[in-house]
Design an enzyme around this catalytic site. Structure first.
Site, PDB file in Angstrom:
ATOM      1  N   HIS A  49      41.134  43.084  35.831  1.00 49.30           N
ATOM      2  CA  HIS A  49      40.723  43.965  36.928  1.00 49.30           C
ATOM      3  C   HIS A  49      39.462  44.741  36.587  1.00 49.30           C
ATOM      4  O   HIS A  49      39.275  45.194  35.461  1.00 49.30           O
ATOM      5  CB  HIS A  49      41.860  44.875  37.385  1.00 49.30           C
ATOM      6  CG  HIS A  49      42.418  45.807  36.365  1.00 49.30           C
ATOM      7  ND1 HIS A  49      41.892  47.050  36.144  1.00 49.30           N
ATOM      8  CD2 HIS A  49      43.465  45.675  35.508  1.00 49.30           C
ATOM      9  CE1 HIS A  49      42.617  47.656  35.195  1.00 49.30           C
ATOM     10  NE2 HIS A  49      43.566  46.842  34.782  1.00 49.30           N
ATOM     11  N   GLU A 109      43.506  47.467  40.721  1.00 52.16           N
ATOM     12  CA  GLU A 109      44.798  47.208  40.078  1.00 52.16           C
ATOM     13  C   GLU A 109      45.542  48.511  39.817  1.00 52.16           C
ATOM     14  O   GLU A 109      46.752  48.593  39.948  1.00 52.16           O
ATOM     15  CB  GLU A 109      44.584  46.448  38.755  1.00 52.16           C
ATOM     16  CG  GLU A 109      45.880  45.964  38.095  1.00 52.16           C
ATOM     17  CD  GLU A 109      46.527  46.990  37.145  1.00 52.16           C
ATOM     18  OE1 GLU A 109      47.719  46.831  36.830  1.00 52.16           O
ATOM     19  OE2 GLU A 109      45.835  47.958  36.740  1.00 52.16           O
ATOM     20  N   GLU A 110      44.781  49.547  39.432  1.00 50.90           N
ATOM     21  CA  GLU A 110      45.418  50.745  38.880  1.00 50.90           C
ATOM     22  C   GLU A 110      46.248  51.535  39.880  1.00 50.90           C
ATOM     23  O   GLU A 110      47.318  52.021  39.535  1.00 50.90           O
ATOM     24  CB  GLU A 110      44.370  51.662  38.246  1.00 50.90           C
ATOM     25  CG  GLU A 110      43.700  51.087  37.000  1.00 50.90           C
ATOM     26  CD  GLU A 110      44.655  50.932  35.814  1.00 50.90           C
ATOM     27  OE1 GLU A 110      45.862  51.180  35.956  1.00 50.90           O
ATOM     28  OE2 GLU A 110      44.180  50.524  34.744  1.00 50.90           O
ATOM     29  N   HIS A 138      44.670  54.800  29.956  1.00 49.01           N
ATOM     30  CA  HIS A 138      44.621  55.822  31.021  1.00 49.01           C
ATOM     31  C   HIS A 138      44.183  57.189  30.504  1.00 49.01           C
ATOM     32  O   HIS A 138      44.633  58.213  31.012  1.00 49.01           O
ATOM     33  CB  HIS A 138      45.989  55.951  31.730  1.00 49.01           C
ATOM     34  CG  HIS A 138      46.454  54.699  32.389  1.00 49.01           C
ATOM     35  ND1 HIS A 138      47.622  54.614  33.110  1.00 49.01           N
ATOM     36  CD2 HIS A 138      45.907  53.452  32.456  1.00 49.01           C
ATOM     37  CE1 HIS A 138      47.778  53.379  33.579  1.00 49.01           C
ATOM     38  NE2 HIS A 138      46.748  52.659  33.188  1.00 49.01           N
TER      39      HIS A 138
END
Lengths: 467, 467
Positions: A286, A332-333, A430
């Site tokens: 991604h 995607e996240e 993250h």
């Protein structure tokens, strides 16, 4: 985490080799049992060329560095992301890849804004936080409330009466691998017992005062309350304070807001198959990331390694029977809209999606792949992976895929995810520490090599990988 | 860093033991060569009691946790620091230690205020910084300027013409151990060539986007320009940007200001010597910390371990011949006013300061001590350290001390610093990650045990430790 189950078929393969002795004709052998050793022999040279080319320079790493430095984090709804997509399209065209194109999808636009957590009692102090993706904000004055620390939902239920009007901190303080339970559902469970906001212990096994963000849920039937991650250090501290009877009061200020969806794009580029152009091996990762760090581990490295894998085939003049398509999925996240958008846009072609390969665990030293598909396909993949023994990336375990290929896999496409050394992945995942220095050019090249060989052989082999 | 030179005297000691066989009277042996084995024999029981008591509970660690959590970082000039000092005085009195008192010194008062560094080109982005101690601030509008990255002063000199009007980033990007060259003198050297501010690569070998603060200098004859530390991640990024020809523009905003000095206090507590009350063994660490994290590694643990060492003597009824005095020095971090104030207040007694022991490297697993003093004293210390073999803390290397006892050592007092496993010390040093979870109660207890045994034996042994 990412525990590999090593599938060792070498014993069986020795028997097959023995059976394939000169007294049998090749034709006869093929009619009795599939002669898997042929794939290794047939593709040994091409695989070595791909591996050698992958390891020969650091151009993919340099592209990753350029992207991470120049565009920064690439969060859905930001100009950073769209600028990176524009750059990638341009570069892929200048690479001479075929059918370079963008496919639009609408993505969420959550804006973090300013956010602070201030300890008010037993002393004044600033604490580092990252709001969880999708969180509502607080009023401009913030929320000032006492903190109730619980280790899990059971403890919350037992202390439900105490949670009313408080900020609940979920402090599941034993790392047992990546567990998003509290990040995803903490705000729902907290609101159900009357909490005014929730905090979670950052989801990570190591910390240098490093908060981790990530996706999280609301329930439409439950009040939406602000939610943020504190560092493991501050979670530990508040646990100790509560344990010794110190009253904890904090003020939480979050400007977070969700704006209307905006367009983003999946990026596609191909080498069109010379014999079965409609049959597609799709590989990628991604292009989006969280709004912190550089998003080079998660997942800039994965998407650029996949891109490089396809580029190397082109550079070496390896045009396989089937089409090889690299996809940089968007969002995607916090939504997977790129993944579902791709599935919808390509609904008619899914039956001809032969295999999906995703890299989304960081381009650390690869050990092989996790594969989801039928037994016959599994055996073929195991066989192809023998071409990766030289780079110690030949282990195929059962089960594997990736968030971006998951919608295709649910429609029946076999899928696989690159297995890598995951030791440090969740340290940086993250966070602001997802930066280039955490990665290594040689390890990234090994990832490229593994994906290039796997994708090329499946795309080129005479037999279509069965479902 | 903190490399230990192991002094192994076991071979020699075997000879001494052999010589001290029953055919010689003890008296005769003492007259020929100093019978060092006697100290070990004489104090074995007391040492074991001290060690056992030190390892028996985690009360020192709990005090450290309480102090770190309740008062937070204890920066000179803050109420946090004075509150922690008040608490310590009260606790020491309730412990029943003797002559518990505070000695006032004036300390600097630097206030960090709000500080931000914003990347403006090649993209907009926030970067984490920590201003360096004592820095001047910027105007409220900040300083917006191009960045020039240099790896060292040589490169700065070569590129001096380019530095005019720029923000110079010192990026000495190879960790060769703790090196404060650029932190201390970067602003002076930068201003000399016309820079408008300087940034340094944070002084640390590992980072999870973790800036490190620390002391720094100005020269009264050179313009004072703002100075701050960026993370190693951002230093690497700006180096890459410059290397690939990308223009870097940042905006630096710092509210930092130096206010007039304010009073703080050294804390003292004693067990008064039963035979030579005027002869003092002083041990301790510093009670102040930087204004980030909890200051438990640097140096809450050290000062509380020393306090616990003295408390254990009291609890075990071990009242040595000489006075044992624990001192919590103030303002080690940005002025050493506690250290110099103590020296000045006790100028008349320095000749009777027999030994100073400091712990300021984090209460990690101890290996022994570094000792600075005469050869005869060194041999005695080596001998006493044999009592710490059971806890693997018996290694004495030449050279050692501490910032707080340094002014006394310059006046001739022998001094020693606790040697610990320094692997992770500079990961957390002067950062928000200097928090309790980085320490271990058992390791802290080992530090207490080592200091207790060393201080007690030197305080109690018949022979006065020679200078």
């Amino acid at each position: 985490m990412m525990k590999s189950i090593t599938i060792r078929l070498s014993g069986i393969l020795v028997l097959l080799f023995s059976a394939n002795s000169p007294v049998y004709s090749k034709q006869a052998a093929e009619e009795t049992i599939p002669d898997k050793a042929d794939l290794v022999e047939e593709y040994r040279t091409d695989a070595e060329r791909l591996i050698d080319a992958a390891l020969a320079d650091s151009s993919a790493f340099e592209r990753l560095a350029y992207m991470g430095d120049t565009f920064g984090p690439r969060f859905s709804g930001t100009q950073n992301l769209e600028d990176a997509i524009d750059w990638m399209l341009e570069e892929m065209r200048s690479d001479g890849l075929q059918n370079v194109r963008a496919e639009e999808v609408m993505v969420p636009r959550w804006v973090r804004g300013r956010e602070t957590l201030t300890l008010m009692e037993p002393r004044i102090g600033a604490m580092s936080i990252l709001g969880l993706g999708g969180s509502v904000g607080t009023s401009p004055l913030g929320i000032t409330a006492e903190v109730l620390v619980v280790r899990n939902f059971d403890e919350l239920e037992k202390r439900a009466d105490e949670a009313v009007g408080k900020i609940v901190l979920f402090n599941n303080d034993v790392w047992r691998g990546y567990d998003t339970t509290y990040r995803r559902n903490g705000a729902i469970r907290g609101a159900q017992v009357g909490a005014v906001a929730i905090l979670i212990r950052s989801v990570g096994p190591a910390s240098m005062y490093t908060p981790h963000t990530g996706t999280s849920n609301y329930d439409e039937n439950v009040a939406k309350i602000p939610k943020a991650a504190v560092t493991t250090e501050d979670a530990d501290m508040m646990q100790r304070m509560q344990n010794r009877g110190q009253k904890i009061i904090v003020r939480l200020n979050m400007d977070a807001v969700t704006l209307p969806d905006v367009p983003s794009r999946n990026v596609l580029a191909e080498i069109v198959g010379r014999e079965f152009p409609d049959e597609v091996i799709v590989l990628g990762g991604h292009i989006d990331s969280w709004d912190v760090g550089q998003g080079v581990m998660d997942d800039g490295g994965g998407v650029i390694a996949a891109w490089q894998a396809v580029l190397l085939m082109k550079k070496l003049g390896l045009r396989p029977r089937r089409t090889v398509r690299v996809v940089a999925w968007t969002n995607e996240e916090n939504g997977s809209r790129g993944a579902t958008g791709y599935r919808d846009a390509h609904a008619e072609e899914i039956d001809n999606h032969i295999l999906g390969i995703e890299s989304d665990g960081g381009v650390f030293k690869p050990s092989g792949f996790g594969f989801t598909g039928g037994d016959e396909a599994f055996d073929l993949i195991v066989e192809i992976a023998r071409l990766l023994e030289g780079i110690e990336a030949s282990t195929i375990r059962r089960g594997g895929g990736g968030a971006d290929i998951a919608p295709l896999m649910r429609e029946g496409m076999p899928g696989m995810g690159l297995s890598v050394d995951g030791t440090e992945y969740f340290w940086y995942h993250h966070t602001n520490a997802d930066t280039l220095d955490k990665l290594d050019p040689h390890e990234m090249n090994l990832c490229t090599a593994a994906m290039a060989v796997m994708a090329y052989v499946v795309a080129d082999m005479e037999q279509r990988l069965p479902r």
